[in-house]
Write a protein that holds these residues in place. Structure first.
Motif, PDB file in Angstrom:
ATOM      1  N   LEU A   7      34.688  79.234 -37.620  1.00 37.41           N
ATOM      2  CA  LEU A   7      34.461  78.606 -36.326  1.00 37.41           C
ATOM      3  C   LEU A   7      34.212  77.118 -36.374  1.00 37.41           C
ATOM      4  O   LEU A   7      33.941  76.509 -35.367  1.00 37.41           O
ATOM      5  CB  LEU A   7      33.281  79.282 -35.635  1.00 37.41           C
ATOM      6  CG  LEU A   7      33.596  80.677 -35.124  1.00 37.41           C
ATOM      7  CD1 LEU A   7      32.366  81.332 -34.583  1.00 37.41           C
ATOM      8  CD2 LEU A   7      34.657  80.593 -34.052  1.00 37.41           C
ATOM      9  N   SER A   8      34.237  76.520 -37.574  1.00 42.53           N
ATOM     10  CA  SER A   8      34.059  75.079 -37.584  1.00 42.53           C
ATOM     11  C   SER A   8      35.396  74.455 -37.974  1.00 42.53           C
ATOM     12  O   SER A   8      36.399  75.143 -38.094  1.00 42.53           O
ATOM     13  CB  SER A   8      32.963  74.686 -38.568  1.00 42.53           C
ATOM     14  OG  SER A   8      33.320  75.108 -39.849  1.00 42.53           O
ATOM     15  N   ASN A   9      35.385  73.153 -38.158  1.00 40.50           N
ATOM     16  CA  ASN A   9      36.624  72.487 -38.537  1.00 40.50           C
ATOM     17  C   ASN A   9      36.905  72.785 -40.011  1.00 40.50           C
ATOM     18  O   ASN A   9      36.247  72.260 -40.900  1.00 40.50           O
ATOM     19  CB  ASN A   9      36.466  70.991 -38.310  1.00 40.50           C
ATOM     20  CG  ASN A   9      37.780  70.281 -38.485  1.00 40.50           C
ATOM     21  OD1 ASN A   9      38.701  70.819 -39.098  1.00 40.50           O
ATOM     22  ND2 ASN A   9      37.878  69.094 -37.951  1.00 40.50           N
ATOM     23  N   LEU A  10      37.881  73.651 -40.253  1.00 43.95           N
ATOM     24  CA  LEU A  10      38.066  74.174 -41.601  1.00 43.95           C
ATOM     25  C   LEU A  10      38.723  73.193 -42.551  1.00 43.95           C
ATOM     26  O   LEU A  10      38.810  73.433 -43.747  1.00 43.95           O
ATOM     27  CB  LEU A  10      38.887  75.463 -41.542  1.00 43.95           C
ATOM     28  CG  LEU A  10      38.179  76.579 -40.783  1.00 43.95           C
ATOM     29  CD1 LEU A  10      39.089  77.759 -40.600  1.00 43.95           C
ATOM     30  CD2 LEU A  10      36.920  77.003 -41.507  1.00 43.95           C
ATOM     31  N   LEU A  21      28.676  79.938 -39.387  1.00 40.93           N
ATOM     32  CA  LEU A  21      29.777  79.650 -38.467  1.00 40.93           C
ATOM     33  C   LEU A  21      31.073  79.417 -39.229  1.00 40.93           C
ATOM     34  O   LEU A  21      32.144  79.855 -38.802  1.00 40.93           O
ATOM     35  CB  LEU A  21      29.450  78.427 -37.614  1.00 40.93           C
ATOM     36  CG  LEU A  21      28.380  78.646 -36.548  1.00 40.93           C
ATOM     37  CD1 LEU A  21      28.149  77.369 -35.770  1.00 40.93           C
ATOM     38  CD2 LEU A  21      28.794  79.749 -35.598  1.00 40.93           C
ATOM     39  N   SER A  22      30.976  78.757 -40.376  1.00 37.77           N
ATOM     40  CA  SER A  22      32.202  78.465 -41.121  1.00 37.77           C
ATOM     41  C   SER A  22      32.792  79.721 -41.729  1.00 37.77           C
ATOM     42  O   SER A  22      34.007  79.884 -41.762  1.00 37.77           O
ATOM     43  CB  SER A  22      31.931  77.457 -42.226  1.00 37.77           C
ATOM     44  OG  SER A  22      31.391  76.300 -41.698  1.00 37.77           O
ATOM     45  N   LEU A  79      29.938  73.497 -47.532  1.00 38.38           N
ATOM     46  CA  LEU A  79      29.628  74.717 -48.276  1.00 38.38           C
ATOM     47  C   LEU A  79      30.211  75.930 -47.558  1.00 38.38           C
ATOM     48  O   LEU A  79      30.750  76.846 -48.168  1.00 38.38           O
ATOM     49  CB  LEU A  79      28.117  74.868 -48.418  1.00 38.38           C
ATOM     50  CG  LEU A  79      27.455  73.879 -49.368  1.00 38.38           C
ATOM     51  CD1 LEU A  79      25.949  74.031 -49.319  1.00 38.38           C
ATOM     52  CD2 LEU A  79      27.961  74.090 -50.777  1.00 38.38           C
ATOM     53  N   GLY A  80      30.101  75.924 -46.234  1.00 37.94           N
ATOM     54  CA  GLY A  80      30.588  77.059 -45.459  1.00 37.94           C
ATOM     55  C   GLY A  80      32.094  77.209 -45.510  1.00 37.94           C
ATOM     56  O   GLY A  80      32.619  78.300 -45.734  1.00 37.94           O
ATOM     57  N   THR A  81      32.813  76.098 -45.312  1.00 41.35           N
ATOM     58  CA  THR A  81      34.268  76.226 -45.283  1.00 41.35           C
ATOM     59  C   THR A  81      34.819  76.583 -46.662  1.00 41.35           C
ATOM     60  O   THR A  81      35.803  77.301 -46.772  1.00 41.35           O
ATOM     61  CB  THR A  81      34.936  74.929 -44.789  1.00 41.35           C
ATOM     62  OG1 THR A  81      34.387  73.845 -45.534  1.00 41.35           O
ATOM     63  CG2 THR A  81      34.673  74.713 -43.341  1.00 41.35           C
ATOM     64  N   THR A  82      34.155  76.096 -47.720  1.00 37.69           N
ATOM     65  CA  THR A  82      34.596  76.485 -49.062  1.00 37.69           C
ATOM     66  C   THR A  82      34.526  78.002 -49.201  1.00 37.69           C
ATOM     67  O   THR A  82      35.466  78.642 -49.690  1.00 37.69           O
ATOM     68  CB  THR A  82      33.685  75.847 -50.130  1.00 37.69           C
ATOM     69  OG1 THR A  82      33.426  74.502 -49.764  1.00 37.69           O
ATOM     70  CG2 THR A  82      34.331  75.885 -51.479  1.00 37.69           C
ATOM     71  N   LEU A  83      33.409  78.569 -48.753  1.00 42.39           N
ATOM     72  CA  LEU A  83      33.274  80.027 -48.806  1.00 42.39           C
ATOM     73  C   LEU A  83      34.311  80.703 -47.922  1.00 42.39           C
ATOM     74  O   LEU A  83      34.883  81.722 -48.291  1.00 42.39           O
ATOM     75  CB  LEU A  83      31.871  80.431 -48.354  1.00 42.39           C
ATOM     76  CG  LEU A  83      30.782  80.312 -49.401  1.00 42.39           C
ATOM     77  CD1 LEU A  83      29.421  80.547 -48.775  1.00 42.39           C
ATOM     78  CD2 LEU A  83      31.015  81.319 -50.504  1.00 42.39           C
ATOM     79  N   HIS A  84      34.539  80.116 -46.751  1.00 42.00           N
ATOM     80  CA  HIS A  84      35.516  80.707 -45.838  1.00 42.00           C
ATOM     81  C   HIS A  84      36.885  80.835 -46.502  1.00 42.00           C
ATOM     82  O   HIS A  84      37.521  81.870 -46.445  1.00 42.00           O
ATOM     83  CB  HIS A  84      35.627  79.853 -44.578  1.00 42.00           C
ATOM     84  CG  HIS A  84      36.715  80.305 -43.653  1.00 42.00           C
ATOM     85  ND1 HIS A  84      36.516  81.269 -42.700  1.00 42.00           N
ATOM     86  CD2 HIS A  84      38.030  79.960 -43.571  1.00 42.00           C
ATOM     87  CE1 HIS A  84      37.657  81.481 -42.066  1.00 42.00           C
ATOM     88  NE2 HIS A  84      38.586  80.694 -42.562  1.00 42.00           N
ATOM     89  N   TRP A  85      37.323  79.748 -47.132  1.00 46.47           N
ATOM     90  CA  TRP A  85      38.647  79.796 -47.758  1.00 46.47           C
ATOM     91  C   TRP A  85      38.662  80.772 -48.922  1.00 46.47           C
ATOM     92  O   TRP A  85      39.649  81.476 -49.143  1.00 46.47           O
ATOM     93  CB  TRP A  85      39.064  78.401 -48.242  1.00 46.47           C
ATOM     94  CG  TRP A  85      39.431  77.506 -47.112  1.00 46.47           C
ATOM     95  CD1 TRP A  85      38.780  76.392 -46.706  1.00 46.47           C
ATOM     96  CD2 TRP A  85      40.545  77.659 -46.223  1.00 46.47           C
ATOM     97  NE1 TRP A  85      39.403  75.836 -45.615  1.00 46.47           N
ATOM     98  CE2 TRP A  85      40.486  76.587 -45.300  1.00 46.47           C
ATOM     99  CE3 TRP A  85      41.569  78.584 -46.109  1.00 46.47           C
ATOM    100  CZ2 TRP A  85      41.421  76.432 -44.282  1.00 46.47           C
ATOM    101  CZ3 TRP A  85      42.493  78.429 -45.094  1.00 46.47           C
ATOM    102  CH2 TRP A  85      42.420  77.364 -44.200  1.00 46.47           C
ATOM    103  N   GLU A 115      35.854  69.303 -54.806  1.00 46.05           N
ATOM    104  CA  GLU A 115      35.671  69.909 -53.499  1.00 46.05           C
ATOM    105  C   GLU A 115      34.182  70.157 -53.249  1.00 46.05           C
ATOM    106  O   GLU A 115      33.665  69.927 -52.164  1.00 46.05           O
ATOM    107  CB  GLU A 115      36.449  71.228 -53.418  1.00 46.05           C
ATOM    108  CG  GLU A 115      36.645  71.700 -51.995  1.00 46.05           C
ATOM    109  CD  GLU A 115      37.143  73.120 -51.929  1.00 46.05           C
ATOM    110  OE1 GLU A 115      37.059  73.843 -52.932  1.00 46.05           O
ATOM    111  OE2 GLU A 115      37.605  73.507 -50.847  1.00 46.05           O
ATOM    112  N   ALA A 116      33.503  70.613 -54.320  1.00 42.85           N
ATOM    113  CA  ALA A 116      32.080  70.921 -54.177  1.00 42.85           C
ATOM    114  C   ALA A 116      31.264  69.668 -53.860  1.00 42.85           C
ATOM    115  O   ALA A 116      30.346  69.713 -53.045  1.00 42.85           O
ATOM    116  CB  ALA A 116      31.551  71.578 -55.448  1.00 42.85           C
ATOM    117  N   THR A 117      31.614  68.535 -54.485  1.00 38.50           N
ATOM    118  CA  THR A 117      30.843  67.317 -54.194  1.00 38.50           C
ATOM    119  C   THR A 117      30.971  66.946 -52.718  1.00 38.50           C
ATOM    120  O   THR A 117      29.987  66.582 -52.082  1.00 38.50           O
ATOM    121  CB  THR A 117      31.315  66.115 -55.043  1.00 38.50           C
ATOM    122  OG1 THR A 117      32.678  65.876 -54.768  1.00 38.50           O
ATOM    123  CG2 THR A 117      31.107  66.378 -56.519  1.00 38.50           C
TER     124      THR A 117
END
Lengths: 323, 286
Positions: free
Chosen positions: B218-221, B213-214, B226-232, B67-69
């Protein structure tokens, strides 16, 4: 002047953007309601649409809407919130604003003060080893965003060391009061968010202050003062730092928007009960009115802050004061 | 190549360069990922790091390492799009404002001033909360690009203003150069180093905003960044459940990414500033 311009332009954008976007908030709201499985006959939907249009201020021509928008705004009315329905948006914002302002003002002020003093020292004693070490630390810390730093502190102090609570503004079950216990709890909960915002603020101020002080040191009056036997301490605080203050005050105003944004996310990371957490909930529940309200309030907040700095400017600038 | 060798002498540049290379390598690895990164529940949930899953698995049943890559790759793509797009605007605005001057200049600078003063984040939040879910990597990059130009346009304008007063401008105008030719052939080479050093800054800036934003959702999750990983990770209360590897991975990566981008930009702008370059050569010789 620029104060009103910023607010005017900002709020006009707040008004225009939703109307340019392809998504109709009314339709979206109805979709959310019907998606929950409740059956509604067309007449009820029609009625709901009208009510929602009214609440969102979407009635009439664009120009009328714009006037209504300003009229409502000047009365401080952003309509009711949807995620806690009858409560007006302005009330929700009012509840969480003090938390954010408290966090923001303390961290901004302290980090600005500490950063300037440290930066001044670093610039003044730039050959010393500790000054270089401090500079390098600041250089590494500076590019990290506030919330990433917040996560690191949270993991280290909250999770691995368990020194500080990892969420909330005060302990569960305690009620806000002026008792000693509550105040210590308040401080314990605010400590990590404050620390995360302050460390970065200090790094940024330190760097720019060091540069300015180094430049000031090269100027004639410092050289003369040195030759005239003015003591080092006086030289540092009365001559170098004082003269370097002015650009730093401007810098403070310019960085405010960024600090504010950082504070919102830091609050979310720590589940601190301020505007950030409110915004997070508003976005997650699709609360259109609340998002609009928070956006408008933050634009005004930042603009006001810049105005205050502008007004305070003559206090710090001897050239203006002594004229 | 010579420039690169000179730059590599600087410790800051060396560190940044090496870290970026490692991150690029990781991003490149994502092309060899054995499974589709958007699918859930491929592996058992919440496994701590082991030989099979180097960085463990998360509550969505995905391997944190893979996921990180993808996260690195997508974040870099967004930042490159944003940086390129805002560079184009900045160059055009800066050149036009600086060269034409007068009313055009005043209007363009008024525009960039209002972009500078306006609190960016609330407005971005408003925009993206309205087009939430419709934001692809590309459109997010463009959106960030729209807001990323004003400061750099000012820099370029200042440079052009000083160039316009120099001798060679008059010489070329007198010898019959057209305006377009003059701007492109004579001014552009002076502006280019400026553009390079701001590109990296802008990349860091847009990655930061993307993460912001993530985290707000607010972005496509569905796309790992990096942002969406943190979001989840926040959304699944990774901290309270003690799944530290899920949270730590994107944090460590972004810390290294931000630091190295910053060091690169500092080092490059020091290099392109003649005064510090002389200083550095002096140090190197000692």
């Amino acid at each position: 002047m620029s104060y009103f311009l910023v607010i005017f332009v900002g709020l006009t954008i707040v008004f225009i953007v939703p109307r340019l976007s392809p998504i109709d908030p009314v339709q979206q709201m109805i979709n959310t309601i019907t998606m929950m499985g409740t059956y509604m006959d067309p007449e009820a939907i029609e009625k709901l649409t009208e009510t929602l249009k009214d609440l969102y201020g979407l009635r009439g021509s664009l120009w009328q809407q714009y006037l209504t928008f300003w009229g409502r705004f000047l009365r401080g009315d952003f309509g009711p919130s949807f995620f806690r329905f009858p409560v007006p948006v302005i009330k929700l914002i009012g509840d969480s604003l003090p938390w954010t302002i408290g966090l923001l003002s303390i961290s901004t002020f302290l980090s600005w003060l500490i950063g300037n003093i440290l930066g001044g020292l670093c610039g003044f004693f730039y050959q010393k080893r500790w000054a270089r070490a401090l500079e390098n630390i600041a250089m590494v810390i500076r590019p990290i965003p506030y919330y990433i730093f917040a996560f690191i502190l949270l993991l280290v102090f909250g999770y691995f060391l368990k020194l500080f609570p990892i969420a909330g503004g005060f302990g569960i079950g305690s009620t806000p009061s002026f008792s000693l216990r509550f105040i210590t709890e308040l401080i314990r909960h605010a400590f990590l968010p404050l620390l995360s915002m302050m460390t970065l603020g200090i790094a940024v101020t330190l760097q720019s202050m060091r540069l300015i002080v180094q430049n000031v040191l090269r100027e004639d009056f410092i050289v003369f003062a040195k030759a005239g036997g003015v003591r080092n301490r006086t030289l540092l605080f009365k001559y170098a730092i004082r003269n370097a203050m002015l650009p730093q005050i401007t810098g403070l105003a310019l960085s405010m928007g960024q600090i504010f944004g950082g504070a919102l996310i830091t609050e979310i990371v720590f589940s601190y009960p301020g505007m950030g957490t409110l915004l997070y909930n508003a976005i997650n529940t699709g609360d259109y009115n609340l998002i609009m309200g928070i956006t408008a309030i933050s634009i005004i907040g930042i603009a006001t802050f810049i105005l205050i700095i502008d007004l305070l400017y003559p206090l710090f600038d001897p050239r203006i004061r002594y004229r | 190549m010579n420039v690169l060798r000179d730059l590599l002498r600087d410790g800051k540049f060396r560190f940044g360069f090496i870290v970026i290379c490692i991150l690029l390598f990781l991003a490149f690895l994502s092309f060899f990922c054995p499974y589709d990164p958007t699918r859930w529940n491929i592996f058992p949930r919440d496994l701590p790091p082991s030989f099979q899953h180097i960085l463990g698995t998360n509550s969505k049943g995905q391997d944190v390492f893979w996921e990180a890559t993808f996260a690195i790759r997508n974040s870099l793509i967004i930042s490159v799009i944003a940086a390129l797009f805002s560079r184009i605007i900045a160059i055009i605005v800066g050149l036009v404002a600086g060269y034409l001057g007068g009313r055009v200049d005043r209007f363009l600078m008024f525009l960039s001033d209002s972009f500078l003063i306006l609190p960016l984040l609330p407005i971005l939040i408003l925009i993206s909360s309205l087009i939430k879910g419709h934001l692809s990597l590309f459109s997010l990059g463009i959106l960030l690009g729209i807001f990323g130009w004003p400061w750099d346009a000012r820099l370029i304008r200042a440079q052009v203003l000083s160039l316009r007063e120099r001798e060679f401008t008059y010489t070329s105008i007198l010898s019959g150069y057209s305006t377009l030719n003059l701007v492109i052939k004579e001014y552009f080479p002076f502006v280019l180093p400026l553009v390079f050093s701001t590109v990296i800054n802008n990349m860091g800036w847009s990655i930061g905003l993307e993460v912001t934003l993530s985290i707000l959702g607010l972005s496509n999750l569905a796309i790992p960044t990096l942002g969406t990983t943190l979001h989840w990770a926040i959304n699944y209360q990774a901290m309270l459940l003690g799944i530290w590897w899920w949270l730590l991975t994107p944090i460590v990566i972004s810390v290294f990414l931000f630091i190295s981008l910053y060091l690169l930009s500092v080092s490059i702008s020091e290099y392109s500033d003649p005064r510090t370059r002389i200083q550095r050569i002096g140090i190197a010789k000692e």
